[in-house]
Structure formats: C-alpha cells, structure tokens
Design an enzyme around this catalytic site. Structure first.
Site, mmCIF file in Angstrom:
data_model
loop_
_atom_site.group_PDB
_atom_site.id
_atom_site.type_symbol
_atom_site.label_atom_id
_atom_site.label_comp_id
_atom_site.label_asym_id
_atom_site.label_seq_id
_atom_site.Cartn_x
_atom_site.Cartn_y
_atom_site.Cartn_z
ATOM 1 N N ARG A 19 0.812 -1.221 0.000
ATOM 2 C CA ARG A 19 0.000 0.000 0.000
ATOM 3 C C ARG A 19 0.844 1.269 0.000
ATOM 4 N NH1 ARG A 19 -3.009 -0.366 5.196
ATOM 5 N NH2 ARG A 19 -1.058 -1.370 5.718
ATOM 6 N N ASN A 37 -6.023 -2.452 2.559
ATOM 7 C CA ASN A 37 -6.064 -3.893 2.767
ATOM 8 C C ASN A 37 -7.503 -4.318 3.011
ATOM 9 O OD1 ASN A 37 -3.300 -4.341 2.595
ATOM 10 N ND2 ASN A 37 -2.966 -4.234 4.784
#
Length: 92
Positions: A19, A37
């Site tokens: 990320r 996530n």
C-alpha cells in the site's frame, strides 16, 4: 480524457509494503485514488487519471513491491469522480 479503475489484487500483498509503495508510485504518476487492505488478504484500490498514467500504475500493481507476489489483479472500469490526491485508507 479521464479513466478510473477499481482493482482487487491477490497474492502475497499484505505485510510487504504494497500500500505505501503504491501510494508513492501513484503520487509520482500524478493519479488520484486510494488503496487499502481487505480482511480476506487482498488489496483493493481505485486509480483515476489519464489512461497512460493509470496504465503505468496498473503495470506496477501487477508486479508489486519486492518481497510481495501478485497472483492476479482484477481490474474493472468505474465512473470517474474527479477527486484529487492519493490516500492509504483504513482496512476494510
């Protein structure tokens, strides 16, 4: 012309910096959107910008960061929102 895509990335994509690296890649490419996530172990994202810039980020997403492994990236075109900035969102 603006393109926005919704992407679900499967593989070893959590706990490997996916990320935060993606945020850096997206900001460098000048695209907007978000990444987070998901509880099922996947990463979900939306990316918006010019088609070549979106394609640039999608190419990175298909590879992922060192230490990760991308098995699949499911891409769906969605309606552009015109938002700016790229964020890491809380887990979903």
């Amino acid at each position: 012309m603006t393109r926005r895509v919704h992407v679900i990335v499967r593989g070893t994509v959590q706990g490997v910096g996916y990320r935060y690296t993606m945020r850096m890649i997206a900001r460098e490419a000048g695209v907007a959107g978000w990444v987070r996530n998901r509880r099922d172990g996947t990463v979900e994202a939306e990316v918006e910008g010019t088609p070549p810039r979106v394609d640039e980020v999608l190419a990175w997403m298909a590879e992922g960061p060192p230490g990760g492994r991308v098995d699949a990236a499911d891409v769906t075109d969605v309606r552009a929102t015109g938002r700016s900035g790229f964020d890491v969102l809380p887990d979903a």
